[in-house]
Design a protein around this motif. Sequence first.
Motif, PDB file in Angstrom:
ATOM      1  N   ALA B 166       0.865  -1.215  -0.115  1.00 23.65           N
ATOM      2  CA  ALA B 166      -0.047  -0.227   0.027  1.00 23.65           C
ATOM      3  C   ALA B 166       0.873   1.305   0.121  1.00 23.65           C
ATOM      4  CB  ALA B 166      -0.727   0.109   1.196  1.00 23.65           C
ATOM      5  N   LYS B 167       1.949   1.256   0.368  1.00 20.95           N
ATOM      6  CA  LYS B 167       3.029   2.144   0.674  1.00 20.95           C
ATOM      7  C   LYS B 167       3.747   2.559  -0.660  1.00 20.95           C
ATOM      8  CE  LYS B 167       3.496   2.265   5.514  1.00 20.95           C
ATOM      9  NZ  LYS B 167       4.363   1.528   6.445  1.00 20.95           N
ATOM     10  N   GLY B 168       3.440   1.577  -1.577  1.00 18.11           N
ATOM     11  CA  GLY B 168       4.192   1.625  -2.773  1.00 18.11           C
ATOM     12  C   GLY B 168       5.303   0.675  -3.139  1.00 18.11           C
ATOM     13  N   ASP B 169       5.379  -0.336  -2.017  1.00 23.75           N
ATOM     14  CA  ASP B 169       6.585  -1.403  -2.307  1.00 23.75           C
ATOM     15  C   ASP B 169       6.348  -2.172  -3.638  1.00 23.75           C
ATOM     16  OD1 ASP B 169       8.090  -3.642  -1.964  1.00 23.75           O
ATOM     17  OD2 ASP B 169       8.292  -3.414   0.077  1.00 23.75           O
ATOM     18  N   ARG B 170       7.257  -1.810  -4.457  1.00 26.63           N
ATOM     19  CA  ARG B 170       7.486  -2.752  -5.725  1.00 26.63           C
ATOM     20  C   ARG B 170       8.628  -3.787  -5.859  1.00 26.63           C
ATOM     21  NH1 ARG B 170       3.182  -1.661  -4.954  1.00 26.63           N
ATOM     22  NH2 ARG B 170       1.665  -0.654  -6.228  1.00 26.63           N
ATOM     23  N   ARG B 171       9.046  -4.099  -4.738  1.00 25.03           N
ATOM     24  CA  ARG B 171      10.110  -5.178  -4.878  1.00 25.03           C
ATOM     25  C   ARG B 171       9.808  -6.461  -5.561  1.00 25.03           C
ATOM     26  NH1 ARG B 171      12.393  -4.828   1.026  1.00 25.03           N
ATOM     27  NH2 ARG B 171      10.353  -4.541   1.585  1.00 25.03           N
ATOM     28  N   VAL B 172       8.532  -6.832  -5.519  1.00 22.43           N
ATOM     29  CA  VAL B 172       8.317  -8.061  -6.014  1.00 22.43           C
ATOM     30  C   VAL B 172       8.624  -8.042  -7.683  1.00 22.43           C
ATOM     31  CG1 VAL B 172       6.184  -9.539  -6.645  1.00 22.43           C
ATOM     32  CG2 VAL B 172       6.759  -8.918  -4.351  1.00 22.43           C
ATOM     33  N   GLU B 173       7.892  -7.046  -8.084  1.00 25.14           N
ATOM     34  CA  GLU B 173       8.114  -6.747  -9.882  1.00 25.14           C
ATOM     35  C   GLU B 173       9.563  -7.142  -9.948  1.00 25.14           C
ATOM     36  OE1 GLU B 173       5.909  -5.495  -7.905  1.00 25.14           O
ATOM     37  OE2 GLU B 173       3.921  -5.375  -8.977  1.00 25.14           O
ATOM     38  N   GLU B 174      10.503  -6.325  -9.297  1.00 21.23           N
ATOM     39  CA  GLU B 174      11.932  -6.406  -9.518  1.00 21.23           C
ATOM     40  C   GLU B 174      12.317  -7.610  -9.652  1.00 21.23           C
ATOM     41  OE1 GLU B 174      14.051  -3.677  -6.988  1.00 21.23           O
ATOM     42  OE2 GLU B 174      12.421  -2.104  -7.346  1.00 21.23           O
ATOM     43  N   ARG B 175      11.998  -8.602  -8.424  1.00 21.91           N
ATOM     44  CA  ARG B 175      12.333  -9.803  -8.463  1.00 21.91           C
ATOM     45  C   ARG B 175      12.043 -10.692  -9.401  1.00 21.91           C
ATOM     46  NH1 ARG B 175      13.534 -11.722  -2.846  1.00 21.91           N
ATOM     47  NH2 ARG B 175      14.975  -9.867  -2.143  1.00 21.91           N
ATOM     48  N   ILE B 176      10.511 -10.584  -9.911  1.00 17.89           N
ATOM     49  CA  ILE B 176      10.189 -11.244 -10.889  1.00 17.89           C
ATOM     50  C   ILE B 176      10.989 -10.842 -12.250  1.00 17.89           C
ATOM     51  CG2 ILE B 176       8.229 -11.616 -12.656  1.00 17.89           C
ATOM     52  CD1 ILE B 176       6.270 -11.004 -10.287  1.00 17.89           C
ATOM     53  N   GLU B 177      11.337  -9.784 -12.461  1.00 16.01           N
ATOM     54  CA  GLU B 177      12.225  -9.604 -13.733  1.00 16.01           C
ATOM     55  C   GLU B 177      13.564  -9.983 -13.615  1.00 16.01           C
ATOM     56  OE1 GLU B 177      11.141  -8.435 -16.434  1.00 16.01           O
ATOM     57  OE2 GLU B 177       9.027  -8.067 -15.508  1.00 16.01           O
ATOM     58  N   GLY B 178      13.997 -10.391 -12.544  1.00 19.50           N
ATOM     59  CA  GLY B 178      15.233 -10.780 -12.197  1.00 19.50           C
ATOM     60  C   GLY B 178      15.444 -12.356 -12.319  1.00 19.50           C
ATOM     61  N   ILE B 179      14.280 -13.142 -12.333  1.00 17.07           N
ATOM     62  CA  ILE B 179      14.446 -14.618 -12.662  1.00 17.07           C
ATOM     63  C   ILE B 179      15.136 -14.889 -13.871  1.00 17.07           C
ATOM     64  CG2 ILE B 179      13.020 -16.725 -12.427  1.00 17.07           C
ATOM     65  CD1 ILE B 179      11.172 -15.134 -10.730  1.00 17.07           C
ATOM     66  N   LYS B 180      15.874 -16.013 -13.894  1.00 13.95           N
ATOM     67  CA  LYS B 180      16.559 -16.463 -15.195  1.00 13.95           C
ATOM     68  C   LYS B 180      15.935 -17.689 -15.345  1.00 13.95           C
ATOM     69  CE  LYS B 180      20.852 -13.961 -14.169  1.00 13.95           C
ATOM     70  NZ  LYS B 180      20.672 -13.605 -12.946  1.00 13.95           N
ATOM     71  N   PRO B 181      15.984 -18.021 -16.505  1.00 13.58           N
ATOM     72  CA  PRO B 181      15.289 -19.658 -17.031  1.00 13.58           C
ATOM     73  C   PRO B 181      16.233 -20.744 -16.121  1.00 13.58           C
ATOM     74  CG  PRO B 181      15.834 -18.205 -18.858  1.00 13.58           C
ATOM     75  CD  PRO B 181      16.389 -17.188 -17.879  1.00 13.58           C
ATOM     76  N   ASP B 182      17.600 -20.223 -15.795  1.00 16.89           N
ATOM     77  CA  ASP B 182      18.257 -21.496 -15.290  1.00 16.89           C
ATOM     78  C   ASP B 182      18.135 -21.473 -13.705  1.00 16.89           C
ATOM     79  OD1 ASP B 182      20.095 -23.377 -15.790  1.00 16.89           O
ATOM     80  OD2 ASP B 182      21.639 -22.098 -15.508  1.00 16.89           O
ATOM     81  N   ASP B 183      17.273 -20.495 -13.083  1.00 17.83           N
ATOM     82  CA  ASP B 183      17.212 -20.418 -11.995  1.00 17.83           C
ATOM     83  C   ASP B 183      16.377 -21.599 -11.130  1.00 17.83           C
ATOM     84  OD1 ASP B 183      19.112 -18.251 -11.593  1.00 17.83           O
ATOM     85  OD2 ASP B 183      17.225 -16.719 -11.369  1.00 17.83           O
ATOM     86  N   LEU B 184      16.734 -22.036  -9.885  1.00 14.50           N
ATOM     87  CA  LEU B 184      15.706 -23.116  -9.432  1.00 14.50           C
ATOM     88  C   LEU B 184      14.357 -22.801  -9.273  1.00 14.50           C
ATOM     89  CD1 LEU B 184      18.176 -24.913  -7.004  1.00 14.50           C
ATOM     90  CD2 LEU B 184      17.937 -24.797  -9.374  1.00 14.50           C
ATOM     91  N   PHE B 185      13.410 -23.390  -9.398  1.00 11.69           N
ATOM     92  CA  PHE B 185      12.034 -23.030  -8.915  1.00 11.69           C
ATOM     93  C   PHE B 185      11.993 -23.911  -7.493  1.00 11.69           C
ATOM     94  CE2 PHE B 185       8.601 -26.076  -9.710  1.00 11.69           C
ATOM     95  CZ  PHE B 185       9.159 -26.842 -10.403  1.00 11.69           C
ATOM     96  N   THR B 186      12.370 -25.259  -7.585  1.00 10.48           N
ATOM     97  CA  THR B 186      12.337 -26.023  -6.490  1.00 10.48           C
ATOM     98  C   THR B 186      13.243 -26.962  -6.325  1.00 10.48           C
ATOM     99  OG1 THR B 186      10.510 -27.370  -5.155  1.00 10.48           O
ATOM    100  CG2 THR B 186      11.159 -27.955  -7.813  1.00 10.48           C
TER     101      THR B 186
END
Lengths: 354, 643
Positions: B166-186
């Motif tokens: 609500a205060k404008g935190d948009r770190r999630v969007e940055e994190r999503i952009e930072g995911i590479k295909p080679d990163d683990l999801f699990t």
Amino acid sequence: MEFTTQLLYPVDQILLAVMIFSIMFGMGSSLTVDDFKTVARYPRGILIGFLSQFGLMPFFAYGLAIFFNLPPAYAISLILIGCLPGGTTSNMFAYFARGSVALSIAMTTASTVMALLMMPILLEFYTAGFVSEISAELQTSGTGVEFVIPTGNIIGSLVLVLVPVMMGMFLRHKSPAWAKTAEDTAGFMGIIVIIYLIGTVFVRHTGLMLQTPYDIYLSAISVGLLGFLFGYWMSRLFKLSPIFQRAISLETGIQNGPIAFAIILLSFSEPYQSQMLWLAILYSSFIVISSSFITLYYRKVGKFDFEVFQNTTIHNRLFGEDYVSKYPEGYLPDRIKEDPSQGSNPGQIRSVGK
Amino acid sequence: MEHRIIAKNLADLYREAGNRFSELPAFATRKKELQWSPVSFGELYERGVNLATGLIELGVNARDHVGLFGDNRFEWILADYGVQLCGAADVPRGRDVTDAELVYIINHAEIKIAFLETTVLLGRVLKLKKDLPKLKEIVLLDSDFRAGDQYRSIDEIEHLGKKLRAKGDRRVEERIEGIKPDDLFTLIYTSGTTGKPKGVMLTHENMMSQVRGIPVELSCTDRVLSILPIWHIFERVFEIFTISCGVCTYYSSVRHLGMDLKNVEPTFMGSAPRLWESLYQKIRKNVKQAHPMRQLLFHTAYFLSRQYRNSSYFLTGKKLHLDPPSTLKHVLLAPFHALRWLIVLPVYGFFNVAVLEPVRMSAGGSLKATISGGGALPVEIDRFFNYIGIPVLEGYGMTETAPVIAVRLEDNIVIGTVGPTMQDTEVRITDIETGEVIYPNPALPHEGRGLRGEIRVKGPQVMKGYYRDPEQTEATIQNGWLRTGDLGMITFNNCLKILGRSKSTIVLLSGENLEPEPIEMRLTQSPYIEHCMVVGQDQKHIGALIVPNMEGFRDEGFQKQSLEELANDPEVRTIIHSEIKRIISVDNGYKRFELIHDFRLLEENFSNGEELTSLFKMKRHVITDKYQNLIDEMYHQESNEEV
């Protein structure tokens, strides 16, 4: 075309009687008192169904008889078929055509009861011309007998046919498991007897098949097809939902053949009986084939909207009656977007004949 | 119509599904039989974003490993959304995880924050706390409990995140952009059937390739019933696939399965052979108990369906071809099959409608397909369901391949195989001893089709490796080719057929090799046998450890309270003895050395997580260790007898 020998031998007639009995018994076995109550839940559908079953069908039969200028006995038989109520076969076809089984069952129930009143009136109305034609024929041949439609006998046969239906309903009430068996057995027997009758008639009267003029074939086939076509368009005109359109279409085209056999056997005498029976046999055989194709077609075109309907129904079943399923923009075609049945729950009964 | 979302990574997929299917139900939880509560895709995504923001605030970095211990429930998915959306990877395991495994996994994966499903699990972890130096935060999934001083609740973190958003935190969007295909999801720790747990590293690309390649088409109007453990990759791939298609997943359980199948009328589900075995037994029992007329109708219907389908399989080339197909034979037999097909069709049509349709209702009546995996489906059961018209598609895969390698297609069902390989996936059959390529090998007749060997796989679904275990990784993946350890062959219609696990092969003293699975599978179809494991490594003959089936014997009138009583009843022994003799006989096509010479009845059933994996596969080494005395006794007695 003359029948030189009897179309059916006594043994065939007994078989036919057994078949009529077991099919009607099977029909009763699939019905419950609740089905009569369901009728009240679909007033619009039932009314439109009623109009197409007792309004359109007899009219088409009459029209075909006039158009093809059929001999009077055939004409009467065709009109008789047009005036019949629906049978349980249509419920099964409605299920596989992704139509509303509940509406189909309700229509069968309503029309069977209504037939007691409507059939004599309609027969009287449409057959008058053909009856006087036969009478005139009889007068000139000098037998001096007058041909009449035996209204009393027809009502009598209808009542008689309803006896096994009642018995079936009683069985269903007592033991649903046995009733289910009776229903399936009846369906199976129906198929076997029809195949046997057509087989023996074919073997015994090979000539007959070839002799029968094309217009008799055409009228026997067309009466069902016209029923499918106009039943569909009529309900579409009245803006019923697609699953109801398909149910009404099939219910209109598929008549309760066994009742026709019973009435012909019990109410008419030779030489007209054989002619009338022959047309009824032709109708019964061709209707199975044509409704199979129609069903396959409906099944294909109805796949999408049936799946939407089913999903919506299950959403309401599990998430509550008030739940509204909202599909993504552009997912539902305009055809069913505004359809109230896609948002509210008409409570379709799923299993075959229940 | 193709509706599935193709995304760059899992977080991107979740976001896209939230936008596209926003108001459709995504997951439904059972409260009562006819009372389920849905959560929409839009709401799920929003809550996931809040949770992710809260997790970031708690110090979860991109590419961190977050523990996720629990079974199927909505909060599990929510936690997964949270983890994916903050660019981390989860380390999942079910409630049945043992204490030793918990300690091993949390320490080995260096987990700082872990989600725990229940208070029971919480109690266990708190007790082990001193062995878990790196574990900083515990979050309880069950929202019925308030947070305590040693742990947090999932609501609390969601709430924290909501305020920040609500205060404008948009770190999630940055994190999503930072995911590479080679990163683990699990990072999935497999107890497997052998050895200590290994951490399988699966990447976003692994999963996205599966979502792209699964040969089933689903749309918003489909329904998926979930019954297998969510933390297992086989169930998880379907849940992610259904998210990509905008399909709602309904959480069921083994206890309510029968009812839920009827109420939810699923159109698709992931399933294990065990499920079909029990449904098969149930249908057969119902038929047996019906009165003779119904039995006759059913058997007639089944017979007709078999005739009809066999002819259509023949005519369309979907018959199992283990030998090179002969054109002459085909031309000669084709008219016969065409004629049979035509004659049977109308009668079959009637029976299909009147008799088989109600039978199909026992599985809800709307199943378009179900993929069975996690073990081999017995051919008889496979046939049965395909003949009555429930399309069971057998698939093949493993955790290391995220998981699907091959799966049968709806329009190309070759019974007895696991179908053609997935798109972009290559399969080789190699010689077990030498490792030479048998298929595809141009030097061999038919390029090596019909010859058995070890299956090796190369494709976008092959894992990155085992976590912190380069040795095992190297032993398993060579030049991009993953050794599956399974035996198989390519049939002449280019389908993969699985022939057993190469590691479970029993070598008898005489040097004869035999696969225990087919024998076990035949035996467990007996109503008297619940489980069965064939033993006999380095012995003269094979023997079997058998868990009698309580229900089967109860139907026969044995009123025993426990398996222990049952196992010690001499009459039970006699019945099982004759059952074995009847089923595994030379007349039934078994070789002499495959006959079972002796057996022992077990007084305790196999349990999930103990003797069985979560997909009901037997852990052979666990069972062997546990019942070593019985096995010894069997062979000791034998040698005595011969003296």
